[in-house]
Scaffold this motif. Structure first.
Motif, PDB file in Angstrom:
ATOM      1  N   MET A   1      36.550  77.529  24.833  1.00  0.00           N
ATOM      2  CA  MET A   1      35.783  76.435  24.242  1.00  0.00           C
ATOM      3  C   MET A   1      34.491  77.029  23.678  1.00  0.00           C
ATOM      4  O   MET A   1      33.804  77.795  24.361  1.00  0.00           O
ATOM      5  CB  MET A   1      35.433  75.387  25.302  1.00  0.00           C
ATOM      6  N   ILE A   2      34.185  76.707  22.417  1.00  0.00           N
ATOM      7  CA  ILE A   2      32.905  77.077  21.825  1.00  0.00           C
ATOM      8  C   ILE A   2      32.071  75.802  21.703  1.00  0.00           C
ATOM      9  O   ILE A   2      32.574  74.768  21.248  1.00  0.00           O
ATOM     10  CB  ILE A   2      33.081  77.711  20.435  1.00  0.00           C
ATOM     11  N   LEU A   3      30.813  75.873  22.119  1.00  0.00           N
ATOM     12  CA  LEU A   3      29.922  74.710  22.064  1.00  0.00           C
ATOM     13  C   LEU A   3      28.711  75.028  21.199  1.00  0.00           C
ATOM     14  O   LEU A   3      28.093  76.088  21.364  1.00  0.00           O
ATOM     15  CB  LEU A   3      29.425  74.319  23.459  1.00  0.00           C
ATOM     16  N   ASP A   4      28.377  74.128  20.325  1.00  0.00           N
ATOM     17  CA  ASP A   4      27.134  74.191  19.551  1.00  0.00           C
ATOM     18  C   ASP A   4      26.302  72.959  19.871  1.00  0.00           C
ATOM     19  O   ASP A   4      26.848  71.849  19.953  1.00  0.00           O
ATOM     20  CB  ASP A   4      27.422  74.207  18.045  1.00  0.00           C
ATOM     21  N   ILE A   5      25.004  73.132  20.057  1.00  0.00           N
ATOM     22  CA  ILE A   5      24.132  71.982  20.318  1.00  0.00           C
ATOM     23  C   ILE A   5      23.844  71.282  18.982  1.00  0.00           C
ATOM     24  O   ILE A   5      23.394  71.903  18.020  1.00  0.00           O
ATOM     25  CB  ILE A   5      22.814  72.435  20.971  1.00  0.00           C
ATOM     26  N   ASP A   6      24.145  69.991  18.943  1.00  0.00           N
ATOM     27  CA  ASP A   6      23.929  69.219  17.708  1.00  0.00           C
ATOM     28  C   ASP A   6      22.442  69.156  17.365  1.00  0.00           C
ATOM     29  O   ASP A   6      21.598  68.887  18.233  1.00  0.00           O
ATOM     30  CB  ASP A   6      24.487  67.805  17.867  1.00  0.00           C
ATOM     31  N   LYS A   7      22.148  69.406  16.062  1.00  0.00           N
ATOM     32  CA  LYS A   7      20.779  69.300  15.538  1.00  0.00           C
ATOM     33  C   LYS A   7      19.774  70.130  16.351  1.00  0.00           C
ATOM     34  O   LYS A   7      18.629  69.718  16.569  1.00  0.00           O
ATOM     35  CB  LYS A   7      20.327  67.828  15.501  1.00  0.00           C
ATOM     36  N   PHE A   8      20.194  71.298  16.769  1.00  0.00           N
ATOM     37  CA  PHE A   8      19.313  72.121  17.608  1.00  0.00           C
ATOM     38  C   PHE A   8      18.078  72.597  16.831  1.00  0.00           C
ATOM     39  O   PHE A   8      16.986  72.680  17.380  1.00  0.00           O
ATOM     40  CB  PHE A   8      20.089  73.327  18.158  1.00  0.00           C
ATOM     41  N   LYS A   9      18.251  72.867  15.537  1.00  0.00           N
ATOM     42  CA  LYS A   9      17.110  73.290  14.713  1.00  0.00           C
ATOM     43  C   LYS A   9      16.060  72.170  14.636  1.00  0.00           C
ATOM     44  O   LYS A   9      14.858  72.418  14.726  1.00  0.00           O
ATOM     45  CB  LYS A   9      17.578  73.678  13.318  1.00  0.00           C
ATOM     46  N   GLU A  10      16.548  70.954  14.504  1.00  0.00           N
ATOM     47  CA  GLU A  10      15.626  69.811  14.447  1.00  0.00           C
ATOM     48  C   GLU A  10      14.883  69.647  15.776  1.00  0.00           C
ATOM     49  O   GLU A  10      13.697  69.308  15.796  1.00  0.00           O
ATOM     50  CB  GLU A  10      16.387  68.524  14.125  1.00  0.00           C
ATOM     51  N   ILE A  11      15.597  69.848  16.874  1.00  0.00           N
ATOM     52  CA  ILE A  11      14.966  69.741  18.197  1.00  0.00           C
ATOM     53  C   ILE A  11      13.824  70.750  18.303  1.00  0.00           C
ATOM     54  O   ILE A  11      12.719  70.422  18.753  1.00  0.00           O
ATOM     55  CB  ILE A  11      16.005  69.971  19.318  1.00  0.00           C
ATOM     56  N   ASN A  12      14.074  71.981  17.850  1.00  0.00           N
ATOM     57  CA  ASN A  12      13.040  73.021  17.891  1.00  0.00           C
ATOM     58  C   ASN A  12      11.888  72.696  16.952  1.00  0.00           C
ATOM     59  O   ASN A  12      10.709  72.814  17.324  1.00  0.00           O
ATOM     60  CB  ASN A  12      13.638  74.382  17.509  1.00  0.00           C
ATOM     61  N   ASP A  13      12.235  72.278  15.731  1.00  0.00           N
ATOM     62  CA  ASP A  13      11.195  72.010  14.717  1.00  0.00           C
ATOM     63  C   ASP A  13      10.322  70.822  15.096  1.00  0.00           C
ATOM     64  O   ASP A  13       9.092  70.840  14.896  1.00  0.00           O
ATOM     65  CB  ASP A  13      11.837  71.761  13.346  1.00  0.00           C
ATOM     66  N   ASN A  14      10.924  69.772  15.639  1.00  0.00           N
ATOM     67  CA  ASN A  14      10.191  68.532  15.921  1.00  0.00           C
ATOM     68  C   ASN A  14       9.493  68.529  17.283  1.00  0.00           C
ATOM     69  O   ASN A  14       8.509  67.817  17.484  1.00  0.00           O
ATOM     70  CB  ASN A  14      11.127  67.322  15.848  1.00  0.00           C
ATOM     71  N   ASN A  15      10.063  69.307  18.237  1.00  0.00           N
ATOM     72  CA  ASN A  15       9.542  69.242  19.610  1.00  0.00           C
ATOM     73  C   ASN A  15       8.988  70.571  20.124  1.00  0.00           C
ATOM     74  O   ASN A  15       8.367  70.607  21.195  1.00  0.00           O
ATOM     75  CB  ASN A  15      10.645  68.773  20.568  1.00  0.00           C
ATOM     76  N   GLY A  16       9.223  71.624  19.375  1.00  0.00           N
ATOM     77  CA  GLY A  16       8.750  72.944  19.811  1.00  0.00           C
ATOM     78  C   GLY A  16       9.847  73.724  20.528  1.00  0.00           C
ATOM     79  O   GLY A  16      10.796  73.146  21.067  1.00  0.00           O
ATOM     80  N   HIS A  17       9.667  75.053  20.509  1.00  0.00           N
ATOM     81  CA  HIS A  17      10.706  75.920  21.095  1.00  0.00           C
ATOM     82  C   HIS A  17      10.792  75.784  22.615  1.00  0.00           C
ATOM     83  O   HIS A  17      11.846  76.066  23.207  1.00  0.00           O
ATOM     84  CB  HIS A  17      10.457  77.372  20.691  1.00  0.00           C
ATOM     85  N   ASP A  18       9.708  75.382  23.254  1.00  0.00           N
ATOM     86  CA  ASP A  18       9.759  75.170  24.708  1.00  0.00           C
ATOM     87  C   ASP A  18      10.768  74.089  25.060  1.00  0.00           C
ATOM     88  O   ASP A  18      11.527  74.218  26.036  1.00  0.00           O
ATOM     89  CB  ASP A  18       8.381  74.787  25.250  1.00  0.00           C
ATOM     90  N   ILE A  19      10.769  73.020  24.266  1.00  0.00           N
ATOM     91  CA  ILE A  19      11.726  71.935  24.504  1.00  0.00           C
ATOM     92  C   ILE A  19      13.129  72.401  24.152  1.00  0.00           C
ATOM     93  O   ILE A  19      14.104  72.086  24.860  1.00  0.00           O
ATOM     94  CB  ILE A  19      11.353  70.679  23.679  1.00  0.00           C
ATOM     95  N   GLY A  20      13.248  73.193  23.085  1.00  0.00           N
ATOM     96  CA  GLY A  20      14.555  73.739  22.721  1.00  0.00           C
ATOM     97  C   GLY A  20      15.126  74.595  23.835  1.00  0.00           C
ATOM     98  O   GLY A  20      16.314  74.502  24.173  1.00  0.00           O
ATOM     99  N   ASP A  21      14.253  75.415  24.446  1.00  0.00           N
ATOM    100  CA  ASP A  21      14.685  76.248  25.587  1.00  0.00           C
ATOM    101  C   ASP A  21      15.103  75.373  26.766  1.00  0.00           C
ATOM    102  O   ASP A  21      16.072  75.676  27.471  1.00  0.00           O
ATOM    103  CB  ASP A  21      13.557  77.179  26.024  1.00  0.00           C
ATOM    104  N   LEU A  22      14.354  74.290  26.987  1.00  0.00           N
ATOM    105  CA  LEU A  22      14.675  73.388  28.088  1.00  0.00           C
ATOM    106  C   LEU A  22      16.033  72.723  27.881  1.00  0.00           C
ATOM    107  O   LEU A  22      16.811  72.559  28.835  1.00  0.00           O
ATOM    108  CB  LEU A  22      13.573  72.333  28.214  1.00  0.00           C
ATOM    109  N   VAL A  23      16.342  72.361  26.624  1.00  0.00           N
ATOM    110  CA  VAL A  23      17.652  71.773  26.308  1.00  0.00           C
ATOM    111  C   VAL A  23      18.761  72.781  26.621  1.00  0.00           C
ATOM    112  O   VAL A  23      19.786  72.433  27.221  1.00  0.00           O
ATOM    113  CB  VAL A  23      17.706  71.337  24.822  1.00  0.00           C
ATOM    114  N   LEU A  24      18.551  74.030  26.213  1.00  0.00           N
ATOM    115  CA  LEU A  24      19.542  75.081  26.504  1.00  0.00           C
ATOM    116  C   LEU A  24      19.768  75.228  28.009  1.00  0.00           C
ATOM    117  O   LEU A  24      20.907  75.362  28.474  1.00  0.00           O
ATOM    118  CB  LEU A  24      19.071  76.412  25.930  1.00  0.00           C
ATOM    119  N   LYS A  25      18.683  75.206  28.777  1.00  0.00           N
ATOM    120  CA  LYS A  25      18.792  75.326  30.237  1.00  0.00           C
ATOM    121  C   LYS A  25      19.546  74.145  30.837  1.00  0.00           C
ATOM    122  O   LYS A  25      20.402  74.318  31.724  1.00  0.00           O
ATOM    123  CB  LYS A  25      17.400  75.417  30.868  1.00  0.00           C
TER     124      LYS A  25
END
Length: 355
Positions: free
Chosen positions: A236-260
């Motif tokens: 299974m391959i998984l991609d996080i939907d709209k991950f670039k937007e999450i980083n751009d709008n909320n910052g990379h810290d939030i993007g890292d938190l989503v990944l975790k």
């Protein structure tokens, strides 16, 4: 009670005295020692101290108890030539376990570290086999390893036993006249092994998520599939939907938190031993299982339920797109990935059209 064929075959003298210091047992070597010293064994009236002064012998004294009676056991070790004594003394200072086995696997020599590890006295060890001191599984392994050393000339391995790591080396020793034995050395390597394993862990683990990384994927998973050509695997391959937007709008810290968070959800929903969760790169994650596509779909259903319930403290919701594929017989990892990747983009396209 002390008569023992083994004791009579020892190369050291054994003398046992009762609590009144009367002689209760002499082995064959001890009788010969008394003859050498012109001491009549029938008229023994020496004190323990006087016995200790017998020339050319090093004496070791132990308090023992047999059938609820207390005795003094004295061992008389012949003082060796200076060079031989020096060697044995040096070996007794070594922390590694050093021993010599005869052709039948019986212990003829061992250093002090080996005796301390076994927690046994000289008489309890000498003439016995290694296998007599270990649990059944390890005892059988000792016998197998000895055969390998005799057949191949040497044997080497690293193994974990009772929570500690050991390095074992055994080598056949040919003494001439068809006489041979095994020289053994066991070294504890727990600390260095832990450092090596920790280093490997760092090489194969993603620091942010704790998942396996691309190195593990390309080396270990590739090798796994090559070695199990006829085994069914699914990916299974998984991609996080709209991950670039999450980083751009909320910052990379939030993007890292989503990944975790997503990584935690994946860990909760896979089997521990037969499944691998990998961060291939960026927001691309993968699950590889030793099982069918149907098994993988069940895992995905559990993941989806957890994702729907999950949100961050700022009410940020997130979702994933996935692609799944089952491996054909002998199919490569690269081919399996391409199939799953095609399915991933089908789902992404479908989500785009719905919008």
């Amino acid at each position: 009670m002390f008569k023992n064929i083994l004791l009579d075959n020892l190369t050291i003298g054994i003398l046992v005295l009762d609590s009144n210091l009367e002689v209760k047992y002499l082995n064959k070597k001890m009788r010969n020692i008394l003859k050498e010293q012109n001491i009549d064994e029938k008229r023994l009236n020496l004190s323990v101290k006087e016995f200790s002064l017998i020339e050319n012998y090093q004496v070791r004294t132990y308090d023992i108890e047999v059938e609820n009676e207390k005795f003094v056991q004295m061992e008389f070790h012949e003082i060796m030539e200076k060079s031989e004594y020096k060697l044995v003394t040096m070996l007794d200072t070594v922390q590694d376990f050093i021993f010599y086995l005869d052709s039948k696997g019986r212990i003829e020599y061992f250093n002090e570290s080996y005796a301390n590890y076994l927690g046994k006295s000289y008489l309890e060890i000498i003439g016995k086999k290694e296998s007599e001191f270990f649990p059944k599984k390890m005892a059988e392994k000792c016998e197998i390893n000895n055969r390998k050393a005799l057949e191949n000339g040497n044997f080497y391995e690293e193994e974990k036993f009772q929570g500690r790591w050991y390095q074992t080396f055994k080598s056949r020793v040919d003494l001439g006249n068809d006489k041979y034995g095994i020289l053994g050395m066991i070294k504890e390597i727990t600390d260095s092994k832990k450092k090596t394993l920790d280093l490997k862990e760092k090489v194969y683990k993603d620091l942010l998520t704790g998942l396996y990384n691309r190195n593990f994927y390309e080396e270990k998973i590739n090798k796994l599939l090559e070695n199990k050509k006829n085994t069914i695997f699914s990916m299974m391959i998984l991609d996080i939907d709209k991950f670039k937007e999450i980083n751009d709008n909320n910052g990379h810290d939030i993007g890292d938190l989503v990944l975790k968070k997503i990584s935690e959800i994946l860990k909760r929903n896979v089997r521990k031993s037969n499944d691998f969760i990998i961060r291939i790169g960026g927001d691309e994650l993968s699950i590889i299982i030793d099982g069918t596509l149907e098994d993988l779909e069940k895992i995905y259903e559990r993941i989806q339920k957890d994702l729907e319930k999950e949100n961050l403290s700022n009410d940020l919701k997130f979702s994933v797109s996935v692609g799944m594929a089952e491996r054909y017989e002998n199919e490569s990892l690269n081919s399996l990935y391409k199939k799953a990747d095609i399915e991933l983009y089908k789902m992404k396209d479908k989500k785009q059209k719905i919008k």
